[in-house]
Design an enzyme around this catalytic site. Sequence first.
Site, PDB file in Angstrom:
ATOM      1  CG  LEU A 206      29.371 -28.560  38.230  1.00  0.00           C
ATOM      2  CD1 LEU A 206      28.580 -29.802  38.619  1.00  0.00           C
ATOM      3  CD2 LEU A 206      30.852 -28.893  38.073  1.00  0.00           C
ATOM      4  CG  HIS A 207      30.089 -23.781  32.238  1.00  0.00           C
ATOM      5  ND1 HIS A 207      31.025 -23.507  33.195  1.00  0.00           N
ATOM      6  CD2 HIS A 207      30.626 -23.406  31.061  1.00  0.00           C
ATOM      7  CE1 HIS A 207      32.092 -22.964  32.637  1.00  0.00           C
ATOM      8  NE2 HIS A 207      31.877 -22.909  31.337  1.00  0.00           N
TER       9      HIS A 207
END
Length: 361
Positions: A206-207
């Site tokens: 996740l970013h």
Amino acid sequence: MTIVAGARPNFMKIAPIIKAIHVFNEKNKKIKYRLVHTGQHYDDKMSGDFFKQLGIPEPNVNLGAGGGTQAHQTAAIMIGFEKEIDFHRPDVVLVVGDVTSTMACTITAKKECIDVVHVEAGIRSGDMRMPEEINRMVTDSICDYFFTTTELANANLIKNGISEERIHLVGNTMIDTLYQNIENLIQPPIWQKNNLKQNEFFLVTLHRPANVDNSRNLKNLLDVILRSSAPYPVLFPVHPRTKKVLEEITYEDMNLVQMDPLGYLEFIYLVNNARCVITDSGGITEETTALGIPCITLRDSTERPETITIGTNELVGIDPNNIPPYIKKLNSGKWKKGNIPKMWDGKTATRIINNLVDIYG
């Protein structure tokens, strides 16, 4: 020719191109190139390790443009790249992907009246909130030749008024890199430490701001993922952007295995053995499609729709409540099998070099 790389996704895309140049040079007249690292990713796990593992030669120059806001980074890359091409003027600049470096170096080269070739041209998400979408649109609006991954990318470019003779469907260099390294994958220490087994863990990355910038959203997202995936452990290589938010909330769960970003060979080892990958990355959806691994994408749109229509990916949006039905579908054995898109065959880089030779002689 000057080849530009700046961020982790770029390195996976240029590695096979450089190998294809060296293969070509063994039997033909030499293609000369300079490799420019803009320094957009300056963390060794996000940059340096990839050069070593993928056999990418030491860059001729590192512009050191990492850090800062989008505007600061863009400006630093343009200033550094302008000096580079003033001292080492190429016949053509080759840019890949859709990161800030791609756009910044394209603008700089075109202002110096240098041809630009864009590898992975024409992909679109339709989401103008994504910096990458701006980068794609600007790059494709001014570059000279377009090397595409799919026929849909060709159609996007033609719709924007690009003439067909400037567009070359070549396939996907990310898949070249995957196939070239599939026999060399490295089991990371986390495997033995946590007694992991094939098909018995979830892998999460996740970013994107919509998922990670708000600590409450991120906590809620992780809570749902962990509840839905139980009793399987969830492996979470934490992006630097995400790590800052996680540190604010000190998130911990006995089934969540957090770790620093991994090298390419270690990360793909985990992808290739995962029960499912849950991500908001675009490139990872291509790798899971090529490997036949189920993938859940936590975004409202994607610039890689072929991973859904052809591959193993499902686009579920950013609402965490959308996740459980898909994991239930996976665990009941009803996930789609998927296929591999046309020309994702590991020979893309060779086609790129052959096209470049045809264009520039």
